[in-house]
Design a protein around this motif. Structure first.
Motif, PDB file in Angstrom:
ATOM      1  N   GLN A 403       0.779  -1.142  -0.127  1.00  9.14           N
ATOM      2  CA  GLN A 403       0.073  -0.074  -0.033  1.00  9.14           C
ATOM      3  C   GLN A 403       0.936   1.244   0.036  1.00  9.14           C
ATOM      4  N   GLU A 404       0.336   2.271  -0.535  1.00 10.02           N
ATOM      5  CA  GLU A 404       1.338   3.522  -0.888  1.00 10.02           C
ATOM      6  C   GLU A 404       0.897   4.245   0.418  1.00 10.02           C
ATOM      7  N   THR A 405       1.626   3.848   1.485  1.00  7.61           N
ATOM      8  CA  THR A 405       1.530   4.484   2.752  1.00  7.61           C
ATOM      9  C   THR A 405       2.853   4.481   3.489  1.00  7.61           C
ATOM     10  N   SER A 406       3.347   5.749   3.808  1.00  9.74           N
ATOM     11  CA  SER A 406       4.657   5.634   4.511  1.00  9.74           C
ATOM     12  C   SER A 406       4.653   5.046   5.984  1.00  9.74           C
ATOM     13  N   ASP A 407       5.888   4.397   6.356  1.00 10.10           N
ATOM     14  CA  ASP A 407       5.834   3.768   8.029  1.00 10.10           C
ATOM     15  C   ASP A 407       5.104   4.766   8.990  1.00 10.10           C
ATOM     16  N   ASN A 408       5.340   6.089   8.834  1.00 15.30           N
ATOM     17  CA  ASN A 408       4.857   7.047   9.757  1.00 15.30           C
ATOM     18  C   ASN A 408       3.357   6.917   9.565  1.00 15.30           C
ATOM     19  N   GLU A 409       2.792   6.963   8.556  1.00 14.67           N
ATOM     20  CA  GLU A 409       1.362   6.991   8.328  1.00 14.67           C
ATOM     21  C   GLU A 409       0.770   5.814   8.951  1.00 14.67           C
ATOM     22  N   VAL A 410       1.400   4.691   8.691  1.00 17.84           N
ATOM     23  CA  VAL A 410       0.827   3.244   9.304  1.00 17.84           C
ATOM     24  C   VAL A 410       0.837   3.487  10.815  1.00 17.84           C
ATOM     25  N   GLN A 411       1.786   3.997  11.446  1.00 12.03           N
ATOM     26  CA  GLN A 411       1.988   4.006  12.887  1.00 12.03           C
ATOM     27  C   GLN A 411       0.984   4.847  13.505  1.00 12.03           C
ATOM     28  N   VAL A 412       0.779   6.184  12.700  1.00 14.25           N
ATOM     29  CA  VAL A 412      -0.472   6.846  13.285  1.00 14.25           C
ATOM     30  C   VAL A 412      -1.689   6.401  13.393  1.00 14.25           C
ATOM     31  N   LEU A 413      -1.886   5.370  12.158  1.00 15.35           N
ATOM     32  CA  LEU A 413      -3.170   5.051  12.103  1.00 15.35           C
ATOM     33  C   LEU A 413      -3.410   3.616  13.396  1.00 15.35           C
ATOM     34  N   MET A 414      -2.239   3.062  13.559  1.00 15.61           N
ATOM     35  CA  MET A 414      -2.285   2.082  14.505  1.00 15.61           C
ATOM     36  C   MET A 414      -2.074   2.533  15.989  1.00 15.61           C
ATOM     37  N   LYS A 415      -1.667   3.764  16.148  1.00 19.96           N
ATOM     38  CA  LYS A 415      -1.410   4.490  17.485  1.00 19.96           C
ATOM     39  C   LYS A 415      -3.205   4.783  17.764  1.00 19.96           C
ATOM     40  N   LYS A 416      -3.673   5.251  16.535  1.00 21.50           N
ATOM     41  CA  LYS A 416      -5.469   5.682  16.815  1.00 21.50           C
ATOM     42  C   LYS A 416      -6.228   4.466  17.136  1.00 21.50           C
ATOM     43  N   SER A 417      -5.630   3.411  16.870  1.00 21.89           N
ATOM     44  CA  SER A 417      -6.548   2.240  16.720  1.00 21.89           C
ATOM     45  C   SER A 417      -6.250   1.113  17.846  1.00 21.89           C
ATOM     46  N   ASN A 418      -4.907   1.344  18.447  1.00 27.08           N
ATOM     47  CA  ASN A 418      -4.561   0.217  19.575  1.00 27.08           C
ATOM     48  C   ASN A 418      -4.215   1.138  20.701  1.00 27.08           C
ATOM     49  N   PRO A 419      -5.329   1.082  21.685  1.00 24.56           N
ATOM     50  CA  PRO A 419      -4.653   1.613  22.882  1.00 24.56           C
ATOM     51  C   PRO A 419      -3.519   1.402  23.550  1.00 24.56           C
ATOM     52  N   SER A 420      -2.807   2.306  24.040  1.00 28.47           N
ATOM     53  CA  SER A 420      -1.724   1.839  24.878  1.00 28.47           C
ATOM     54  C   SER A 420      -2.050   1.224  26.089  1.00 28.47           C
ATOM     55  N   ILE A 421      -2.957   1.694  26.822  1.00 27.63           N
ATOM     56  CA  ILE A 421      -3.462   1.017  28.024  1.00 27.63           C
ATOM     57  C   ILE A 421      -5.034   0.868  27.944  1.00 27.63           C
ATOM     58  N   ILE A 422      -5.441   0.130  28.858  1.00 28.62           N
ATOM     59  CA  ILE A 422      -6.677  -0.393  29.071  1.00 28.62           C
ATOM     60  C   ILE A 422      -6.871  -0.384  30.735  1.00 28.62           C
ATOM     61  N   PRO A 423      -8.058  -0.193  31.180  1.00 29.50           N
ATOM     62  CA  PRO A 423      -8.254  -0.429  32.585  1.00 29.50           C
ATOM     63  C   PRO A 423      -7.977  -1.795  33.144  1.00 29.50           C
ATOM     64  N   ARG A 424      -6.977  -2.033  33.578  1.00 33.43           N
ATOM     65  CA  ARG A 424      -6.205  -3.609  33.633  1.00 33.43           C
ATOM     66  C   ARG A 424      -7.156  -3.907  34.913  1.00 33.43           C
ATOM     67  N   ASN A 425      -7.365  -5.063  35.247  1.00 35.69           N
ATOM     68  CA  ASN A 425      -8.227  -5.696  36.264  1.00 35.69           C
ATOM     69  C   ASN A 425      -7.662  -5.372  37.473  1.00 35.69           C
ATOM     70  N   HIS A 426      -6.380  -5.681  37.309  1.00 38.15           N
ATOM     71  CA  HIS A 426      -5.481  -5.608  38.810  1.00 38.15           C
ATOM     72  C   HIS A 426      -5.483  -4.289  39.205  1.00 38.15           C
ATOM     73  N   ARG A 427      -5.410  -3.237  38.067  1.00 39.04           N
ATOM     74  CA  ARG A 427      -5.286  -1.887  38.453  1.00 39.04           C
ATOM     75  C   ARG A 427      -6.695  -1.334  39.077  1.00 39.04           C
ATOM     76  N   VAL A 428      -7.453  -1.844  38.525  1.00 43.60           N
ATOM     77  CA  VAL A 428      -9.080  -1.357  38.978  1.00 43.60           C
ATOM     78  C   VAL A 428      -9.097  -1.624  40.332  1.00 43.60           C
TER      79      VAL A 428
END
Length: 481
Positions: A403-428
């Motif tokens: 696909q005609e997409t730069s590595d940076n554009e791919v990472q931007v999309l993935m960061k918008k789609s994959n949360p870095s964190i969730i409310p982990r059960n042990h943290r809750v």
């Protein structure tokens, strides 16, 4: 300061026939104290930053409020039951500065005519839990009711033990449920059913009022909303835990955060609810249960679809058949985004399924696997070094190169789609324990702070990506009643 300043309440729901609600008043409590207040949501609603704790504890009602308990039914684990707000009171509908309408509801505010022998009260832990998870869902961009406040009551509630009481104030675009329509159908009164449907359409899909068949069009709209919602749950590993028809909204918002949680280890059979012993609402069953619930919704609307029963059933079946396709389209689009795919190829789904199969086989963490791929750190996954994953990774990289997409554009999309964190059960649990056992709400507030933007990938979030000790499994949640 005037405690009622900013309240702009209406009560359109009481324009429905009396059968749909009962006027009721929150029960007074001994010593209400506001322990959490959502200032960002308050601003959106047009409320001041500080308010009288008596309102959030149930000792007073704001100006313009006409408190009611709503009637509804529900298929609970497959069995139809007549229900209603047994421990909740709708204060009214707040009209915001942007002219939006939000139900403002107290949960845990005492007995109502629908309490069915219950005390109508709530304990602090589950109310804090709903606040945390619902606000986390909002941060994830998933439609949800939101939490405005938690007030302790100064009283104790008898469950298995004596526990501190609390009242949650929540806001939703409405509390209309599939179960509300099941209740209406049970009245066997065509005019009352029509009144409810007209009200729901006017409130949640006014553009359909003048369509050729507004009731059928509305059913199709609700199908699409539920397909989208459940796909979003699946994409972040959220398990609702109690997808009874009384917990599924017409608006397409997530409500009733009882025995819900987010997966750590990827396992489609994951169940968190202590009462779901058969796995009816397991992670993998959420999409088909969505279809089942929508079939129950269709049954209530048949008299409005067409005067001829056979024709009405045919219409319903044709519309309902679109759910699976819609759900799959939302899920596949979301999974492509999680893997940085901006185009569509026929082999995308097998590639996605191969990854999920490896994750299940190797007991990989769901969120952290996608996080590692997003950050270009496959070595941080539990799959790294395994021949099947090495082969998969090469195929994935080759797919991205097509696909005609730069590595940076791919990472931007993935960061918008994959949360870095969730409310982990042990943290809750850590946050709830500090608040309930020690009266320390700082841990809850810190957790809420990092969950505000789960896609931020900040250093502050790093500690919240850590997994629990294996001894924390299996995790069990409870409905809090």
């Amino acid at each position: 300061m005037d405690a009622h300043k900013g309240w702009n309440l209406q009560q359109s729901y009481t324009e429905l026939p009396d059968a749909f609600y009962t006027k009721t008043t929150p029960s007074e409590v001994e010593n209400p104290e506001l322990v959490l207040y959502n200032e960002g949501l308050a601003e959106k609603l047009g409320l001041p930053t500080k308010l009288d704790p008596d309102i959030f504890g149930g000792n007073a009602v704001p100006e313009g409020s006409e408190p009611i308990a709503q009637a509804y039914a529900g298929h609970q684990f497959g069995h139809l039951t007549m229900l209603g707000d047994g421990r909740a009171v709708l204060l009214g509908e707040q009209i915001t500065p942007e002219d939006e309408r939000f139900d403002i509801q107290l949960k845990g505010s005492g007995r109502t005519p629908f309490s069915r022998g219950g005390d109508g009260r709530a304990t602090l832990g589950p109310m804090l839990r709903e606040y945390i998870i619902s606000e986390a869902m909002h941060g994830l961009g998933i439609p949800t009711n939101r939490s405005l406040a938690v007030a302790t009551t100064g009283e104790y509630v008898q469950r298995e033990d004596l526990l501190p009481g609390a009242v949650l104030t929540r806001a939703a675009s409405s509390h209309l449920r599939i179960g509300t329509f099941q209740y209406a159908a049970g009245l066997q009164d065509h005019e009352q059913l029509k009144a409810l449907a007209d009200y729901a359409i006017e409130r949640h899909a006014p553009d359909l009022l003048h369509s050729e068949n507004p009731y059928l069009s509305f059913f199709e709209k609700v199908i699409d909303r539920q397909a989208s919602l459940i796909a979003q749950w699946q994409l972040v590993g959220f398990i609702h835990g109690v997808m009874n028809t009384d917990n599924m909204t017409i608006s397409g918002e997530t409500i009733d955060y009882g025995p819900c949680a987010f997966m750590d280890t990827y396992n489609p059979k994951t169940v968190f609810s202590s009462i779901d012993r058969q796995g009816r609402y397991a992670y993998m069953n959420q999409p088909p249960i969505g279809a089942w619930n929508l079939a129950r919704f269709a049954e209530t609307l048949l008299p409005l679809f067409h005067g001829n029963q056979e024709a009405a059933v045919e219409m319903a079946q044709e519309a309902h058949a679109k759910y699976e396709e819609s759900y799959h389209a939302y899920w596949l689009k979301g999974m492509r985004a999680k893997l940085g795919m901006v185009t569509a190829e026929e082999q995308d789904q097998p590639l996605i399924e191969d990854l999920l199969e490896m994750m299940e086989k190797n007991e990989a963490d769901y969120t952290n696997t996608f996080r590692a791929l997003t950050l270009g750190s496959p070595n941080e996954t539990s799959l790294y070094g395994k021949p099947a994953f090495t082969n998969w990774y090469k195929q994935w990289q080759a797919r991205l190169e097509r696909q005609e997409t730069s590595d940076n554009e791919v990472q931007v999309l993935m960061k918008k789609s994959n949360p870095s964190i969730i409310p982990r059960n042990h943290r809750v649990e850590e946050a709830l324990e500090a608040a309930v056992e020690e009266g320390d709400f700082s841990v809850v507030k810190q957790l809420l702070s990092v969950l505000e933007d789960p896609y931020a990938y900040t250093e502050e979030q790093e500690a919240y990506t850590e997994l629990p000790d294996s001894g924390d499994q299996p995790y069990r949640t409870f409905c809090g009643t």
